[in-house]
Write an enzyme that holds these catalytic residues in place. Structure first.
Site, PDB file in Angstrom:
ATOM      1  N   ASN A   9      -6.555   2.918  -7.776  1.00  0.00           N
ATOM      2  CA  ASN A   9      -5.444   3.744  -8.243  1.00  0.00           C
ATOM      3  C   ASN A   9      -4.064   3.224  -7.878  1.00  0.00           C
ATOM      4  OD1 ASN A   9      -7.143   5.585  -9.508  1.00  0.00           O
ATOM      5  ND2 ASN A   9      -7.468   6.713  -7.617  1.00  0.00           N
ATOM      6  N   CYS A  10      -3.989   2.057  -7.297  1.00  0.00           N
ATOM      7  CA  CYS A  10      -2.708   1.461  -6.922  1.00  0.00           C
ATOM      8  C   CYS A  10      -1.989   0.961  -8.184  1.00  0.00           C
ATOM      9  CB  CYS A  10      -2.968   0.307  -5.952  1.00  0.00           C
ATOM     10  SG  CYS A  10      -1.539  -0.730  -5.614  1.00  0.00           S
ATOM     11  N   ASP A  11      -0.714   1.331  -8.339  1.00  0.00           N
ATOM     12  CA  ASP A  11       0.049   0.921  -9.523  1.00  0.00           C
ATOM     13  C   ASP A  11       0.177  -0.594  -9.628  1.00  0.00           C
ATOM     14  OD1 ASP A  11       0.404   3.526 -10.375  1.00  0.00           O
ATOM     15  OD2 ASP A  11       2.368   3.739  -9.426  1.00  0.00           O
ATOM     16  N   LYS A  14      -2.991  -1.980 -10.986  1.00  0.00           N
ATOM     17  CA  LYS A  14      -3.109  -1.733 -12.427  1.00  0.00           C
ATOM     18  C   LYS A  14      -2.332  -2.791 -13.206  1.00  0.00           C
ATOM     19  CE  LYS A  14      -3.874   3.214 -11.908  1.00  0.00           C
ATOM     20  NZ  LYS A  14      -3.316   4.560 -12.056  1.00  0.00           N
TER      21      LYS A  14
END
Length: 114
Positions: A9-11, A14
């Protein structure tokens, strides 16, 4: 073989994964928050990059640790900390062939395929 290590879930993760996809680079993803990090692999990264670069002191995980865990860090204590709290490892860590790339730089990722 290309493997990217980080947290789902780390931007930044991504962005890095999207950049690999855009460059047409097939890759495996290892979520070390969910699956942990192999101690031998972590030691290999430390030998190549140094524990100081690998430890994410600016991240939330590190900042939330008890102060006693953050003082007088040396390699052994940093390794134990990263094994116990994989979210304290900077991300992404990208193994691309014989290259080991720490962090996300769009220019580097864009040029991996060619």
């Amino acid at each position: 073989m290309t493997t990217i290590y980080g947290i789902r879930n780390c931007d930044t993760m991504k962005k890095a994964r999207a950049a690999l996809d855009a460059a047409g680079i097939a890759h495996d993803f290892h979520d070390y928050k969910a699956s942990g990090v192999d101690p031998v692999r972590l030691q290999g990264w430390i030998e190549r990059l140094g524990w100081e670069k690998l430890l994410n002191r600016a991240g939330t995980t590190f900042r939330k640790l008890d102060d006693s865990a953050k003082v007088d860090l040396d390699e052994a204590r940093a390794v134990a900390l990263m094994l116990a709290h994989p979210s304290a490892i900077k991300r992404p860590v990208l193994e691309h062939g014989d290259r080991l790339i720490l962090g996300y730089d769009p220019d580097i990722y864009r040029n991996l395929g060619g």
